[in-house]
Design an enzyme around this catalytic site. Structure first.
Site, PDB file in Angstrom:
ATOM      1  N   SER A  82       0.777  -1.239  -0.110  1.00 34.22           N
ATOM      2  CA  SER A  82      -0.137  -0.006  -0.019  1.00 34.22           C
ATOM      3  C   SER A  82       0.771   1.377   0.084  1.00 34.22           C
ATOM      4  CB  SER A  82      -0.990   0.021   1.014  1.00 34.22           C
ATOM      5  OG  SER A  82      -1.783   1.105   1.180  1.00 34.22           O
ATOM      6  N   ASP A 129      -2.621   6.432  -4.302  1.00 36.32           N
ATOM      7  CA  ASP A 129      -1.696   5.664  -3.683  1.00 36.32           C
ATOM      8  C   ASP A 129      -0.998   4.741  -4.463  1.00 36.32           C
ATOM      9  OD1 ASP A 129      -3.500   3.852  -3.175  1.00 36.32           O
ATOM     10  OD2 ASP A 129      -2.910   3.364  -1.175  1.00 36.32           O
ATOM     11  N   ASP A 158      -0.822   1.399  -4.908  1.00 32.09           N
ATOM     12  CA  ASP A 158      -1.966   0.172  -5.239  1.00 32.09           C
ATOM     13  C   ASP A 158      -3.151   0.977  -5.691  1.00 32.09           C
ATOM     14  OD1 ASP A 158      -2.486   0.645  -2.448  1.00 32.09           O
ATOM     15  OD2 ASP A 158      -3.523  -1.359  -2.438  1.00 32.09           O
ATOM     16  N   ASP A 163      -5.671   2.042  -4.517  1.00 34.56           N
ATOM     17  CA  ASP A 163      -7.059   1.798  -3.666  1.00 34.56           C
ATOM     18  C   ASP A 163      -7.694   3.054  -2.822  1.00 34.56           C
ATOM     19  OD1 ASP A 163      -5.060   1.621  -1.607  1.00 34.56           O
ATOM     20  OD2 ASP A 163      -5.832  -0.358  -0.808  1.00 34.56           O
TER      21      ASP A 163
END
Length: 572
Positions: free
Chosen positions: A143, A300, A302, A304
């Protein structure tokens, strides 16, 4: 096995990765460093695995990934027979390698595996699990952690991150395995040839985008609103799909931050790629000063979560908090759907317990049911799943958490920065056509409902000693609950580990129905509050402060007093 023997076992057996062997030899004789790497194994929990990349059981490497995947394979076989698993990754260092290694283990266990040809956002992985009717999913990502980290998020067949029970079952399987001798693996090319590993076709991503586009509230509004956007994917996975969906809804001017456009797990211009912090948005803000857009979007690594900045009254750019964006999006969706007659009966909005109470006021205004869940988007996904089981999934409108995670629609079961970016642009266009900026929109909501200031403070506790100190701090707080925080009385305490809520004014105790979690909430007079929670993915304790004021200055003064008193209380 004692740590020295474990270290020597790795030196002998980790021969497939000569970089790891060299790393191990470089720390030979350094007892403290060896201890840090081997005193424990990365624990597989509801967030999967997350740790620093390197050699050791307490690090992310191909052997830890393989062992975790063998445990997942055993779980899938025990529960479903064989089944299928989808895997993707973001731009993290070694993320593509870890995806391949996981796929090879699953293939060796006879489990069909779908993998992506290139990095993809986390919500796409959630979508793939459901699209291919898989029994599990793996997303290789850490993340927003710094570059030295990588991780492994595990998903269940519903497309949500694994539940506590499922994660525990996988962990139980992992603990039975020797990390070297009990793990099956298979040649990658052989697995492809036998059809055990299959690349996802591009058409599947198009179907995902179709689902995103279905979430438009005012289709076509961006095409003639003349909005301009600066966008940064923070060297992560959002670049292609975010730009593609914005183009499809008619956003004509998208200026991409060149230094952060292409995948780069080193995050050289952004050491902490977290859209919650200003430093991560700095390059985007510099481009905003040049281009003067209506909006800055930052997804960000990833993709999400999404952070934003908007043009303020003086022409500068104001950072919008995750809570503020969640409130504005909720208000936009509810008000527009009510106006155009598409608001369902008994609509449902979901938020996490650490997210703003301002949303309560909005839900009251629109006669909308508000559900509070524990931190972690899987709990929002569970609400959708439960509605789906009753044939009522159309009641779900929006879910969010204060850390910039949002989801409209039920096509995935995780937060989705692609759909959130689309809706934020649509919302910007909608209000621009009314002559309003988003700065004016959020300020208007504060004027209507009161200034709810929400601030998060994190305190790091590195290493083995840090984990022990965090546990002691939470235990001590439970045993010595305060009567007040600063000048504000504690009127109620919610302890989600003990699963009880105590009203300190009446003495009444109620059982909490949410799952067990190591969280303590101190409800203060005046609708203020402090929530204390160890992070589930980082060695940090977080304080979530709610401060309610008559205006911004007053709310910040209240917040300062609560923060100072909270730190003294906890010895931070």
């Amino acid at each position: 096995m004692e740590i020295t023997k474990l270290f020597e076992s790795w030196c002998k057996n980790a021969v497939e990765d000569q970089d790891l062997i060299a790393e191990l030899e470089s720390i030979r004789g350094d007892e403290k460093e060896i201890y840090e790497r081997f005193y424990t194994a990365l624990k597989f929990g509801t967030a999967g695995l997350r740790g620093v990349i390197g050699a050791g059981t307490n690090r992310m490497n191909i052997y830890v990934v393989r062992q975790a995947t063998q445990g997942l394979a055993n779980y899938v076989i025990n529960k479903y027979g064989k089944g299928a698993v989808a895997i993707s990754h973001d731009s993290r260092i070694k993320a593509d390698l870890f995806m391949i290694e996981a796929a090879k283990v699953l293939a060796a266990n006879g489990i069909k595996t779908y993998i992506t040809k290139e990095l993809q956002p986390t919500p796409v992985l959630s979508y793939l699990v459901r699209y291919f009717k898989c029994q599990a999913g793996i997303m290789v990502t850490a993340s927003h952690n710094p570059a030295k980290y990588n991780g492994y998020k595990a998903y269940g067949e519903d497309g949500c991150q694994m539940t506590d029970n499922a994660a525990q079952a996988v962990y139980d399987e992992i603990t039975k395995l020797d990390i070297f001798s009990d793990v099956k693996t298979m040649d990658f090319d052989e697995a492809i040839e036998k059809g055990l590993i299959e690349y996802v076709d591009e058409s599947v991503y198009d179907s995902y985008l179709d689902c995103v586009l279905e979430q438009q509230v005012n289709p076509g509004i961006c095409a003639d609103a003349d909005i301009s956007v600066v966008y940064t994917p923070l060297n992560g996975a959002g670049n292609k799909l975010v730009r593609k969906v914005l183009g499809k809804i008619g956003v004509k001017e998208i200026n991409v931050v060149k230094e952060q456009e292409m995948p780069d797990g080193n995050f050289t211009t952004c050491p902490y790629p977290n859209p919650e912090i200003k430093e991560a948005l700095q390059k985007g803000l510099e481009l905003c000063a040049e281009k003067q857009p209506d909006l800055l979007l930052a997804t960000d690594p990833d993709s999400d979560r999404v952070g934003i900045a908007v043009k303020d009254y003086d022409g500068s750019y104001r950072l919008i908090t995750g809570n503020e964006d969640g409130v504005m999006l909720t208000n936009y969706i509810l008000s527009c759907k009510k106006a155009n007659g598409t608001l369902p009966e008994k609509p449902v909005v979901v938020k996490t317990i650490v997210s703003t109470k301002l949303i309560n006021k909005l839900c009251e205004k629109y006669d909308c049911e508000l559900k509070n869940v524990l931190t972690g988007f899987k709990y929002i996904g569970e609400v959708i799943l439960n509605l789906e089981k009753k044939g009522e999934e159309n009641r779900y409108l929006f879910g969010f958490e204060e850390s910039y995670g949002y989801l409209s629609g039920t096509y995935v079961r995780d937060k989705d920065a692609v759909v959130a970016s689309m809706l934020i642009c649509e919302m910007t266009a909608y209000y621009k056509k009314q002559g309003k900026s988003l700065a004016e929109v959020i300020d208007g909501l504060y004027e209507e409902f009161g200034y709810y200031l929400n601030q998060t403070f994190a305190f790091e506790f590195e290493g083995a000693e840090g984990m022990q100190k965090m546990a002691q701090l939470m235990s001590s707080t439970r045993e010595n609950l305060p009567a007040s925080v600063g000048k504000y009385k504690v009127v109620k305490v919610s302890d989600y580990q003990l699963k009880k809520e105590t009203d300190l004014l009446t003495g009444e105790v109620e059982q909490l129905t949410l799952p067990t979690s190591n969280v303590i909430a101190l409800h203060l007079e005046g609708d203020n509050g402090v929530i204390i929670r160890p992070s589930g993915t980082e060695p940090k304790i977080k304080l979530y402060i709610t401060a309610v004021g008559t205006d911004k200055d007053n709310a910040f003064a209240v917040c300062d007093e609560i923060v100072t008193a909270s730190k003294q209380l906890l010895g931070l």
